[in-house]
Scaffold this motif. Structure first.
Motif, mmCIF file in Angstrom:
data_model
loop_
_atom_site.group_PDB
_atom_site.id
_atom_site.type_symbol
_atom_site.label_atom_id
_atom_site.label_comp_id
_atom_site.label_asym_id
_atom_site.label_seq_id
_atom_site.Cartn_x
_atom_site.Cartn_y
_atom_site.Cartn_z
ATOM 1 N N UNK A 47 0.896 -0.854 0.529
ATOM 2 C CA UNK A 47 0.242 -0.298 0.545
ATOM 3 C C UNK A 47 0.884 0.784 -0.052
ATOM 4 N N UNK A 48 0.425 2.546 -1.095
ATOM 5 C CA UNK A 48 0.876 3.469 -1.368
ATOM 6 C C UNK A 48 2.996 3.306 -0.939
ATOM 7 N N UNK A 49 2.889 1.667 -1.870
ATOM 8 C CA UNK A 49 4.613 1.811 -1.928
ATOM 9 C C UNK A 49 5.225 1.545 -0.780
ATOM 10 N N UNK A 50 4.558 0.526 0.472
ATOM 11 C CA UNK A 50 4.794 -0.158 1.214
ATOM 12 C C UNK A 50 4.185 -1.489 1.611
ATOM 13 N N UNK A 51 5.616 -1.806 1.722
ATOM 14 C CA UNK A 51 4.803 -3.513 2.089
ATOM 15 C C UNK A 51 4.239 -3.974 3.455
ATOM 16 N N UNK A 52 3.095 -4.236 3.537
ATOM 17 C CA UNK A 52 2.275 -4.652 4.474
ATOM 18 C C UNK A 52 2.174 -5.881 5.244
ATOM 19 N N UNK A 53 2.373 -6.090 6.502
ATOM 20 C CA UNK A 53 2.580 -7.521 7.467
ATOM 21 C C UNK A 53 1.403 -6.725 8.556
ATOM 22 N N UNK A 54 1.445 -7.629 9.480
ATOM 23 C CA UNK A 54 0.270 -7.690 10.394
ATOM 24 C C UNK A 54 0.203 -7.061 11.259
ATOM 25 N N UNK A 55 -0.217 -5.554 12.437
ATOM 26 C CA UNK A 55 0.977 -5.195 12.860
ATOM 27 C C UNK A 55 1.767 -5.630 13.913
ATOM 28 N N UNK A 56 2.827 -4.907 14.039
ATOM 29 C CA UNK A 56 3.889 -4.909 15.289
ATOM 30 C C UNK A 56 3.540 -4.865 16.874
ATOM 31 N N UNK A 57 3.186 -2.741 16.908
ATOM 32 C CA UNK A 57 3.348 -2.143 17.704
ATOM 33 C C UNK A 57 1.107 -1.979 17.913
ATOM 34 N N UNK A 58 1.261 -2.101 19.394
ATOM 35 C CA UNK A 58 -0.180 -2.077 19.689
ATOM 36 C C UNK A 58 -0.503 -0.425 19.421
#
Lengths: 484, 95
Positions: free
Chosen positions: B84-95
């Motif tokens: 998304x927007x040039x970024x690789x997405x992964x699950x949220x690391x910091x809540x």
């Protein structure tokens, strides 16, 4: 026509007896007819092949044709091919369309070769039977119930069945030579650094080397000419001029000094294979060679050392498959650790996992000296054995593998038995020296290969020695039934 | 050398490879067998041997520090499972 060598096909193209387009259509139709039963292709690039053939024919009509212009070829699916799926035999790369060409793919195309498709292989080249592929095992054209060898099993089966005049392969512990032996073809593993590894998906970077697989040494020489040479994109590529391999093929071998390592004929070697190797050595005597016994005393350590070095390097190389930037990603990961672990757990097959785990263990805190350092030292001993041998003789000969092609499923439950089928080939990888396997006869209906191991950068001499043998014998012309 | 199930779990965690509980015992057996094979190299006396890292004892080649590659970010990101927007997405690391 499909039974002609590259040299013969090249002459036919030059004489305008047929076009590359006609030749390509012929091989594509053979692939349609036979490749399902052998399962040797992962991808057939029909449109690309026809387009390449037209380019080749146009080049020829303008007088710009070399010896490989318009000759069809297929790549092991470990070589990245731009715009074409490149799976490396793995589920984790099943959806991977390479964004660039491997240098080998680039050079074969620049030489005018026509890409027929991508060939099945053991997953990440880890296997000796082609049974670890995500796409299922390849069958041996000489016996449908036997393996073709591995890891370049699709390459060997496709060349043996005359579905392509030549193929590329890679060899980390025997993966060109052992399937060449099992399928009755000629396969050359070059000196480490001779053929660029750029775009060749990495397994064990200090051992991996690409090379040609073809029916004859002469054809292997032609394809090797296109593949070999310095590449600034590969930091381990060797900057050294490439000889004219074809020009050296017919050199006399009178006075050639052959060393026969006694360790190749000790425990575990099938007697009928031993007899065939003896008779091939006699053929060399008749061609003027002198034969003397020799020893590679540390050969028995090669499999143990290899199963540290190769898994250690593989565990580092395969850490790139993380489910983030490309390749397989698991469904609904609950956090980042889950994304990594499940993508890799679901994406890799059992053999790849075993090797990553062994490599991870060997490199983990407290074990480095016990395993990796020790293996690197043993590797030096093995390399010194070759160095000492080549002070006394020009070439070492012996069987390529301890058996002929074994049955499908015969060794899948016993990783150690599978590993030991590479006992004769691994040494050359650890030392980095070149070696070639050529057909020297049959046991029952199955082909037997003999391995010639040369000193560093002796590819042109290995091809010369293999060619002279093939000029005097006809084992390399035999064709499996059902593929006429 | 025999690896316990707990050791296999630890190695699998280090390698970030999930292994089903049912398969742990089979991996423990196979990996222990491979380690037995590997340990045959202890037969060799290597006290005076230098380790070999490269077949040709080559040093790593250096090149001038200049830009040689063009930007292919869009092409490379087109291969990613999620961007998304040039970024690789992964699950949220910091809540």
């Amino acid at each position: 026509m499909h039974n002609k060598t590259i040299t013969e096909l090249s002459a036919g193209l030059q004489a305008r007896e047929y076009s590359s387009l006609e030749l390509t259509e012929l091989f594509l139709s053979r692939i349609r007819r036979h490749s399902k039963q052998l399962n040797c292709f992962v991808t057939v690039t029909e449109e690309r092949a026809l387009a390449d053939a037209k380019v080749a024919d146009a080049a020829r009509s303008k007088g710009r044709a070399g010896p490989l212009t318009g000759i069809p070829l297929a790549h092991k699916d470990i070589f990245c091919t731009k715009g074409v799926k490149t799976s490396c035999g793995s589920k984790i790369l099943d959806n991977f369309v390479a964004p660039y060409d491997a240098t080998v793919a680039d050079r074969c195309r620049a030489a005018g070769m026509v890409l027929l498709g991508k060939l099945n292989m053991d997953e990440f080249a880890m296997g000796s039977s082609n049974e670890t592929s995500y796409y299922g095992p390849v069958r041996n054209p000489w016996d449908a119930d036997s393996v073709p060898g591995g890891s370049s099993g699709g390459s060997a089966a496709a060349v043996a069945a005359r579905l392509t005049p030549a193929a590329t392969g890679t060899d980390t512990g025997g993966s060109i030579r052992q399937p060449a032996s099992f399928c009755g073809i000629t396969g050359l593993k070059p000196t480490y650094g001779r053929v660029s590894r750029y775009g060749m998906i990495a397994f064990a970077s200090s051992l991996d080397q690409g090379g040609p697989m073809a029916r004859t040494a002469e054809d292997a020489a032609l394809v090797m000419q296109a593949m070999a040479g310095f590449d600034e994109k590969d930091s381990t590529s060797v900057d050294r001029s490439v000889p004219d391999y074809r020009a050296e093929l017919n050199n006399s071998i009178d006075g050639l000094k052959i060393g026969v390592p006694k360790e190749f004929f000790e425990e575990g070697l099938n007697e009928d294979i031993a007899a065939l190797i003896e008779s091939a050595i006699d053929q060399y005597r008749r061609l003027g060679a002198q034969v003397k016994p020799i020893s590679l005393p540390n050969m028995k350590l090669s499999v143990p050392a290899y199963y540290v070095v190769a898994p250690a390097e593989c565990s580092a190389n395969l850490s790139r498959y993380d489910g983030v930037r490309y390749g397989y990603r698991c469904e609904v990961p609950k956090d980042l650790a889950d994304l990594y672990s499940r993508s890799r757990g679901e994406g890799f097959g059992a053999e790849v996992k075993r090797r990553i785990l062994i490599g991870t263990y060997a490199l983990s805190a407290g074990y480095y000296d016990t395993y990796y350092l020790k293996a690197q030292k043993v590797r030096h001993l093995i390399s010194d054995d070759f160095k000492n041998a080549f002070e006394q003789v020009d070439v070492l000969v012996g069987p390529t593998a301890p058996s002929t092609a074994f049955g499908l499923g015969e060794k899948t439950d016993d990783p150690i038995a599978m590993y030991l089928s590479d006992i004769f080939t691994i040494g050359a990888n650890l030392a980095g020296v070149p070696a070639i396997s050529i057909p020297v006869g049959f046991v029952g209906d199955k082909p037997v290969g003999m391995q010639l191991i040369g000193n560093y950068f002796a590819e042109e001499r290995l091809l010369n020695w293999a060619h002279r043998y093939q000029q005097a014998t006809d084992w390399h012309t035999r064709m499996p039934e059902g593929f006429e | 050398m025999s690896l316990s199930d707990a050791e296999v779990r630890k190695i699998a965690w280090l390698a970030r490879i999930e292994i089903n509980g049912d398969d742990i015992a089979a991996y423990a057996r196979d990996l222990s067998g491979i380690l037995d094979l590997i340990e045959q190299m202890n037969e060799a006396d290597t006290s005076d041997v230098t380790p070999m890292a490269h077949p040709l004892a080559q040093a790593q080649r250096l090149r001038p520090d200049i830009v040689t590659e063009e930007d292919q970010r869009e092409l490379f990101q087109s291969l990613a499972p999620q961007v998304e927007s040039g970024l690789y997405l992964v699950p949220k690391v910091i809540e």
